[in-house]
Design an enzyme around this catalytic site. Structure first.
Site, mmCIF file in Angstrom:
data_model
loop_
_atom_site.group_PDB
_atom_site.id
_atom_site.type_symbol
_atom_site.label_atom_id
_atom_site.label_comp_id
_atom_site.label_asym_id
_atom_site.label_seq_id
_atom_site.Cartn_x
_atom_site.Cartn_y
_atom_site.Cartn_z
ATOM 1 N N GLY A 166 -9.397 5.034 -6.280
ATOM 2 C CA GLY A 166 -8.116 4.333 -6.404
ATOM 3 C C GLY A 166 -7.054 4.867 -5.463
ATOM 4 O O GLY A 166 -7.332 5.229 -4.312
ATOM 5 N N VAL A 167 -5.855 4.945 -5.987
ATOM 6 C CA VAL A 167 -4.718 5.323 -5.150
ATOM 7 C C VAL A 167 -4.849 6.787 -4.685
ATOM 8 O O VAL A 167 -4.443 7.139 -3.563
ATOM 9 C CB VAL A 167 -3.390 5.033 -5.901
ATOM 10 C CG1 VAL A 167 -3.143 5.974 -7.040
ATOM 11 C CG2 VAL A 167 -2.223 5.003 -4.943
ATOM 12 N N ASP A 168 -5.432 7.616 -5.511
ATOM 13 C CA ASP A 168 -5.650 9.035 -5.187
ATOM 14 C C ASP A 168 -6.505 9.159 -3.910
ATOM 15 O O ASP A 168 -6.132 9.856 -2.947
ATOM 16 C CB ASP A 168 -6.358 9.675 -6.397
ATOM 17 C CG ASP A 168 -6.349 11.192 -6.387
ATOM 18 O OD1 ASP A 168 -5.755 11.776 -5.470
ATOM 19 O OD2 ASP A 168 -6.950 11.777 -7.300
ATOM 20 N N ASN A 224 -5.845 13.017 -10.847
ATOM 21 C CA ASN A 224 -6.478 13.467 -12.087
ATOM 22 C C ASN A 224 -6.282 14.981 -12.180
ATOM 23 O O ASN A 224 -5.857 15.619 -11.215
ATOM 24 C CB ASN A 224 -7.953 13.056 -12.147
ATOM 25 C CG ASN A 224 -8.733 13.586 -10.978
ATOM 26 O OD1 ASN A 224 -8.818 14.795 -10.780
ATOM 27 N ND2 ASN A 224 -9.301 12.688 -10.174
ATOM 28 N N THR A 231 -2.902 2.509 -14.736
ATOM 29 C CA THR A 231 -3.342 1.126 -15.030
ATOM 30 C C THR A 231 -4.586 0.698 -14.262
ATOM 31 O O THR A 231 -4.996 -0.456 -14.342
ATOM 32 C CB THR A 231 -2.213 0.103 -14.760
ATOM 33 O OG1 THR A 231 -1.903 0.105 -13.361
ATOM 34 C CG2 THR A 231 -0.968 0.442 -15.561
ATOM 35 N N GLY A 232 -5.196 1.623 -13.531
ATOM 36 C CA GLY A 232 -6.456 1.333 -12.846
ATOM 37 C C GLY A 232 -7.606 1.893 -13.652
ATOM 38 O O GLY A 232 -7.888 1.454 -14.770
ATOM 39 N N ASP A 282 0.877 -1.175 0.000
ATOM 40 C CA ASP A 282 0.000 0.000 0.000
ATOM 41 C C ASP A 282 0.914 1.225 0.000
ATOM 42 O O ASP A 282 1.716 1.414 0.919
ATOM 43 C CB ASP A 282 -0.845 -0.049 1.277
ATOM 44 C CG ASP A 282 -1.786 1.135 1.400
ATOM 45 O OD1 ASP A 282 -1.606 2.146 0.683
ATOM 46 O OD2 ASP A 282 -2.683 1.055 2.253
ATOM 47 N N ILE A 283 0.785 2.062 -1.018
ATOM 48 C CA ILE A 283 1.728 3.183 -1.154
ATOM 49 C C ILE A 283 1.579 4.188 -0.008
ATOM 50 O O ILE A 283 2.543 4.868 0.352
ATOM 51 C CB ILE A 283 1.592 3.869 -2.531
ATOM 52 C CG1 ILE A 283 2.857 4.672 -2.841
ATOM 53 C CG2 ILE A 283 0.333 4.714 -2.621
ATOM 54 C CD1 ILE A 283 3.005 5.043 -4.291
HETATM 55 P P1 ADP Z 1 -5.296 5.674 -12.639
HETATM 56 O O1 ADP Z 1 -6.532 6.563 -12.669
HETATM 57 O O2 ADP Z 1 -4.021 6.451 -12.931
HETATM 58 O O3 ADP Z 1 -5.464 4.461 -13.477
HETATM 59 P P2 ADP Z 1 -5.882 4.213 -10.158
HETATM 60 O O4 ADP Z 1 -5.735 4.705 -8.770
HETATM 61 O O5 ADP Z 1 -7.249 3.880 -10.661
HETATM 62 O O6 ADP Z 1 -5.137 5.291 -11.095
HETATM 63 O O7 ADP Z 1 -4.991 2.928 -10.355
HETATM 64 C C1 ADP Z 1 -3.603 2.936 -10.417
HETATM 65 C C2 ADP Z 1 -3.046 1.717 -9.696
HETATM 66 O O8 ADP Z 1 -2.993 1.986 -8.292
HETATM 67 C C3 ADP Z 1 -3.897 0.450 -9.844
HETATM 68 O O9 ADP Z 1 -3.029 -0.630 -10.151
HETATM 69 C C4 ADP Z 1 -4.496 0.273 -8.450
HETATM 70 O O10 ADP Z 1 -4.699 -1.091 -8.154
HETATM 71 C C5 ADP Z 1 -3.395 0.836 -7.592
HETATM 72 N N1 ADP Z 1 -3.735 1.214 -6.206
HETATM 73 C C6 ADP Z 1 -4.933 1.522 -5.665
HETATM 74 N N2 ADP Z 1 -4.802 1.824 -4.357
HETATM 75 C C7 ADP Z 1 -3.473 1.694 -4.051
HETATM 76 C C8 ADP Z 1 -2.680 1.843 -2.870
HETATM 77 N N3 ADP Z 1 -3.226 2.202 -1.698
HETATM 78 N N4 ADP Z 1 -1.351 1.617 -2.954
HETATM 79 C C9 ADP Z 1 -0.770 1.281 -4.129
HETATM 80 N N5 ADP Z 1 -1.450 1.114 -5.281
HETATM 81 C C10 ADP Z 1 -2.790 1.311 -5.235
#
Ligand code: ADP
Length: 181
Positions: A38-40, A30, A128-129, A16-17
């Protein structure tokens, strides 16, 4: 996976980042910089309101963040001192400059980190999400951009933090391809 490119330690790991202790973590944001899924979403939840406040100030000053660009805020309550927000491309068909824009997102994040004297940073798998960039292609672009940058400028450590074991395997595979070529 753990390797050195010049003097920089490069690590690929599952995790988890928001929990990384590197000096900076990179957010796959974005253009609005107002948070999202997602990660944001995870970064804003874990880091608290300070990050969004700073994002709002940036947008008030310079407008929406164009795809491929990067900006810096503090890390709020995160272990990381800074968050670098970058915007990856939305995948359409690969013929709308997506590879180049993804490269820019990594390159500009690294340049911004260097400019601020940051010594270690963690990347997620940008685009990639929700943005649907095919991960095999994205992994090769991510790793080759970082490797090329590291031939010119060193950090203590650059980490790729993949959320799933499957994504980690894709990145490890891409790493082997890149190191062979
Ligand atoms: P994007 O809109 O750039 O595609 P996303 O957040 O939807 O961004 O996805 C980018 C990647 O981050 C995906 O592989 C997703 O599984 C991953 N991700 C989501 N949450 C976390 C987290 N807490 N830590 C690391 N990676 C994450």
């Amino acid at each position: 996976m753990d390797a050195y490119v010049g003097k920089t330690r490069v690590r690929l790991l599952q995790g988890d980042i928001t929990r990384q202790d590197t000096e900076a973590i990179v957010n796959a944001a974005n253009s609005s910089l107002m948070g999202g899924g997602g990660v944001d979403g995870a970064i804003h939840r874990a880091g608290g309101p300070q990050i969004l406040e700073e994002c709002k100030e940036i947008v008030a000053r310079q407008g929406r963040l164009p795809t491929g660009e990067a900006v810096l805020t503090s890390g709020g309550r995160l272990a990381a001192r800074y968050v670098i927000h970058t915007v990856g491309p939305v995948w359409q068909d690969g013929r709308h400059g997506e590879p180049e824009l993804l490269r820019n997102a990594y390159y500009n994040s690294l340049s911004l980190a260097k400019k601020h004297g940051i010594r270690s940073l963690s990347f997620p798998s940008i685009s990639t999400g929700a943005y649907r960039f095919p991960i095999e292609k994205a992994a090769r672009i991510a790793l080759s951009t970082v490797c090329d940058f590291l031939k010119e400028h060193a950090f203590d450590e650059v980490r790729f933090v993949l959320f799933s074991e499957k994504d980690l395997r894709v990145y490890e595979e891409a790493w082997l391809e890149i190191s062979d070529s």
